[in-house]
Design a protein around this motif. Structure first.
Motif, mmCIF file in Angstrom:
data_model
loop_
_atom_site.group_PDB
_atom_site.id
_atom_site.type_symbol
_atom_site.label_atom_id
_atom_site.label_comp_id
_atom_site.label_asym_id
_atom_site.label_seq_id
_atom_site.Cartn_x
_atom_site.Cartn_y
_atom_site.Cartn_z
ATOM 1 N N ASN A 1 1.050 -1.012 -0.087
ATOM 2 C CA ASN A 1 0.054 0.072 -0.482
ATOM 3 C C ASN A 1 0.815 1.310 -0.207
ATOM 4 O OD1 ASN A 1 -2.111 1.805 -0.002
ATOM 5 N ND2 ASN A 1 -2.830 1.044 2.548
ATOM 6 N N GLU A 2 1.104 1.626 -1.497
ATOM 7 C CA GLU A 2 1.757 2.685 -1.590
ATOM 8 C C GLU A 2 1.059 4.462 -1.509
ATOM 9 O OE1 GLU A 2 5.942 3.975 -4.121
ATOM 10 O OE2 GLU A 2 5.711 2.265 -3.591
ATOM 11 N N ILE A 3 1.450 4.935 -0.734
ATOM 12 C CA ILE A 3 0.846 6.683 -1.478
ATOM 13 C C ILE A 3 1.478 7.792 -1.968
ATOM 14 C CG2 ILE A 3 -1.160 5.912 -0.177
ATOM 15 C CD1 ILE A 3 -0.675 8.052 2.116
ATOM 16 N N PHE A 4 1.117 8.655 -2.345
ATOM 17 C CA PHE A 4 1.437 10.099 -3.084
ATOM 18 C C PHE A 4 1.531 11.107 -2.202
ATOM 19 C CE2 PHE A 4 3.855 12.990 -5.849
ATOM 20 C CZ PHE A 4 5.020 12.511 -6.590
ATOM 21 N N VAL A 5 2.591 11.783 -2.043
ATOM 22 C CA VAL A 5 1.459 13.111 -0.634
ATOM 23 C C VAL A 5 2.472 14.555 -1.185
ATOM 24 C CG1 VAL A 5 1.453 14.206 1.353
ATOM 25 C CG2 VAL A 5 0.903 12.045 1.529
ATOM 26 N N VAL A 6 1.392 15.778 -1.705
ATOM 27 C CA VAL A 6 1.724 17.025 -2.028
ATOM 28 C C VAL A 6 1.565 17.768 -1.069
ATOM 29 C CG1 VAL A 6 2.179 18.579 -4.108
ATOM 30 C CG2 VAL A 6 2.361 16.442 -4.673
ATOM 31 N N ILE A 7 2.420 18.647 -1.093
ATOM 32 C CA ILE A 7 2.067 19.214 0.108
ATOM 33 C C ILE A 7 1.950 20.860 -0.384
ATOM 34 C CG2 ILE A 7 3.063 20.592 2.308
ATOM 35 C CD1 ILE A 7 2.803 17.633 2.683
ATOM 36 N N ASP A 8 0.856 20.836 0.216
ATOM 37 C CA ASP A 8 0.903 22.648 -0.151
ATOM 38 C C ASP A 8 1.506 23.259 -1.999
ATOM 39 O OD1 ASP A 8 -0.303 23.169 2.043
ATOM 40 O OD2 ASP A 8 1.812 23.740 3.038
ATOM 41 N N TYR A 9 0.892 22.606 -2.397
ATOM 42 C CA TYR A 9 2.111 23.378 -4.156
ATOM 43 C C TYR A 9 0.778 24.038 -4.538
ATOM 44 C CZ TYR A 9 4.882 23.444 -7.682
ATOM 45 O OH TYR A 9 6.227 24.413 -8.554
ATOM 46 N N GLN A 10 0.637 25.243 -3.978
ATOM 47 C CA GLN A 10 -0.742 26.088 -4.459
ATOM 48 C C GLN A 10 -0.142 27.608 -5.006
ATOM 49 O OE1 GLN A 10 -2.170 24.774 -0.073
ATOM 50 N NE2 GLN A 10 -3.619 26.174 -1.029
ATOM 51 N N LYS A 11 -0.968 28.507 -5.583
ATOM 52 C CA LYS A 11 -0.182 29.409 -6.161
ATOM 53 C C LYS A 11 0.421 30.827 -4.844
ATOM 54 C CE LYS A 11 -2.889 31.336 -9.229
ATOM 55 N NZ LYS A 11 -2.105 31.189 -10.559
ATOM 56 N N THR B 1 10.340 25.713 -10.312
ATOM 57 C CA THR B 1 11.103 24.766 -10.515
ATOM 58 C C THR B 1 10.523 23.229 -10.221
ATOM 59 O OG1 THR B 1 12.732 24.534 -8.647
ATOM 60 C CG2 THR B 1 13.797 26.295 -10.812
ATOM 61 N N LEU B 2 9.483 23.683 -9.455
ATOM 62 C CA LEU B 2 9.817 21.921 -8.834
ATOM 63 C C LEU B 2 8.613 21.520 -9.550
ATOM 64 C CD1 LEU B 2 9.023 22.458 -4.747
ATOM 65 C CD2 LEU B 2 11.117 21.179 -6.331
ATOM 66 N N GLU B 3 7.240 22.427 -10.658
ATOM 67 C CA GLU B 3 6.169 21.911 -11.515
ATOM 68 C C GLU B 3 6.283 20.306 -12.295
ATOM 69 O OE1 GLU B 3 2.708 23.846 -14.218
ATOM 70 O OE2 GLU B 3 4.608 24.849 -13.754
ATOM 71 N N LYS B 4 7.509 20.287 -13.071
ATOM 72 C CA LYS B 4 7.289 19.480 -13.757
ATOM 73 C C LYS B 4 7.988 17.994 -13.217
ATOM 74 C CE LYS B 4 9.754 17.778 -17.571
ATOM 75 N NZ LYS B 4 10.896 18.272 -19.270
ATOM 76 N N LYS B 5 8.959 18.094 -12.113
ATOM 77 C CA LYS B 5 8.670 16.821 -11.344
ATOM 78 C C LYS B 5 7.787 16.429 -10.329
ATOM 79 C CE LYS B 5 13.992 17.612 -11.368
ATOM 80 N NZ LYS B 5 15.637 17.822 -10.025
ATOM 81 N N ILE B 6 7.104 17.415 -9.990
ATOM 82 C CA ILE B 6 6.139 17.253 -9.295
ATOM 83 C C ILE B 6 4.688 16.454 -10.018
ATOM 84 C CG2 ILE B 6 4.442 17.458 -7.474
ATOM 85 C CD1 ILE B 6 6.594 19.228 -6.191
ATOM 86 N N TYR B 7 4.051 16.889 -10.933
ATOM 87 C CA TYR B 7 3.673 16.789 -12.094
ATOM 88 C C TYR B 7 3.214 15.220 -12.154
ATOM 89 C CZ TYR B 7 0.140 16.739 -16.069
ATOM 90 O OH TYR B 7 -0.072 16.121 -16.461
ATOM 91 N N LYS C 1 1.180 12.501 -11.774
ATOM 92 C CA LYS C 1 0.809 10.999 -12.988
ATOM 93 C C LYS C 1 1.898 9.888 -12.816
ATOM 94 C CE LYS C 1 -0.851 12.282 -16.354
ATOM 95 N NZ LYS C 1 -2.413 12.444 -17.328
ATOM 96 N N ASN C 2 2.830 9.731 -12.880
ATOM 97 C CA ASN C 2 3.392 8.123 -12.371
ATOM 98 C C ASN C 2 2.542 7.631 -11.460
ATOM 99 O OD1 ASN C 2 4.985 8.901 -14.792
ATOM 100 N ND2 ASN C 2 6.597 8.799 -13.541
ATOM 101 N N ALA C 3 2.433 7.970 -10.491
ATOM 102 C CA ALA C 3 2.069 8.101 -8.967
ATOM 103 C C ALA C 3 0.004 7.564 -8.981
ATOM 104 C CB ALA C 3 1.380 8.222 -8.181
ATOM 105 N N LEU C 4 -0.431 8.244 -10.264
ATOM 106 C CA LEU C 4 -1.627 7.091 -10.294
ATOM 107 C C LEU C 4 -1.740 6.248 -11.771
ATOM 108 C CD1 LEU C 4 -3.335 11.328 -10.346
ATOM 109 C CD2 LEU C 4 -4.314 9.171 -8.787
ATOM 110 N N GLU C 5 -0.654 6.518 -12.446
ATOM 111 C CA GLU C 5 -0.409 5.676 -13.371
ATOM 112 C C GLU C 5 0.189 4.246 -12.758
ATOM 113 O OE1 GLU C 5 1.810 7.011 -16.333
ATOM 114 O OE2 GLU C 5 0.432 8.280 -17.216
ATOM 115 N N SER C 6 0.490 4.067 -11.676
ATOM 116 C CA SER C 6 0.417 2.843 -11.545
ATOM 117 C C SER C 6 -0.771 2.633 -9.998
ATOM 118 C CB SER C 6 2.205 2.716 -10.627
ATOM 119 O OG SER C 6 2.186 3.922 -9.599
ATOM 120 N N GLY C 7 -1.674 2.878 -9.441
ATOM 121 C CA GLY C 7 -2.648 2.918 -9.192
ATOM 122 C C GLY C 7 -2.503 3.071 -7.584
ATOM 123 N N LYS C 8 -1.576 4.091 -7.777
ATOM 124 C CA LYS C 8 -0.868 4.816 -6.146
ATOM 125 C C LYS C 8 -2.184 5.900 -6.341
ATOM 126 C CE LYS C 8 3.924 4.076 -6.279
ATOM 127 N NZ LYS C 8 4.046 3.639 -7.483
#
Length: 177
Positions: free
Chosen positions: A2-12, A26-32, A36-43
């Motif tokens: 059971n693996e999850i992905f958490v993004v903290i406060d990446y707000q405007k 500079t983080l936008e592309k890496k986090i995006y 996407k990879n997390a969702l595609e792998s079912g996380k």
């Protein structure tokens, strides 16, 4: 596992708004790509949303950080840039929080997907909200491997970012570079 992905406060407001800083952009592309990879792998993916009201300046945080930001319903409260597409997407949960760390985040994770074995974390600000939520999740999920994706985290101060990473490493979190 059971693996999850958490993004903290990446707000405007933390990227190009009231509390924005260049490194956050500079983080936008890496986090995006991470999301996407997390969702595609079912996380399951969780986004925290720093959330305040017009009463913010009267709070303890507002008295110590007197910059009005992330007002619920305002433009600065929204996810930054390309992340808009993740609102209402299956496998994604938005979690509003009013302080640095959030026990509500832990409750929502537990209610959504049980106790995770692996928690991948990234976002802003490393030395404030990222570390606070990493500690909350480590406390709530004591057997989970808390993985801090350090190349997807940033602070307005590189020295404080590095110190926060070092503290999390010494708290037995896995630092992924």
């Amino acid at each position: 596992m059971n693996e999850i992905f958490v993004v903290i406060d990446y707000q405007k407001d933390f990227v190009d708004g009231a509390l924005g800083f260049e490194k956050a952009k500079t983080l936008e592309k890496k986090i995006y790509e991470g999301v996407k990879n997390a969702l595609e792998s079912g996380k399951h993916v969780f986004f925290t949303l720093d959330t305040h009201t017009d009463n913010y300046m009267n709070t303890r945080e507002g008295k110590n950080l007197p910059v009005l930001h992330c007002i619920d319903g305002g433009d600065g409260h929204r996810l930054y840039g390309s992340f808009e597409e993740f609102y209402d997407k299956e496998g994604v949960t938005m979690v509003k929080k009013s302080g640095f760390g959030s026990s509500t985040l832990a409750d929502i994770i537990r209610n959504t997907c049980g106790a995770p074995d692996v928690i991948n974390m990234c976002g802003v600000v490393t030395n404030m909200c990222v570390i606070a939520n990493a500690i909350v999740l480590q406390t709530e999920f004591e057997n989970a491997d808390i993985r801090i994706l350090s190349d997807m985290c940033a602070s307005f101060d590189d020295e404080l970012h590095n110190k926060a990473i070092d503290v999390m490493k010494n708290m037995h979190m896995t630092i992924v570079e």
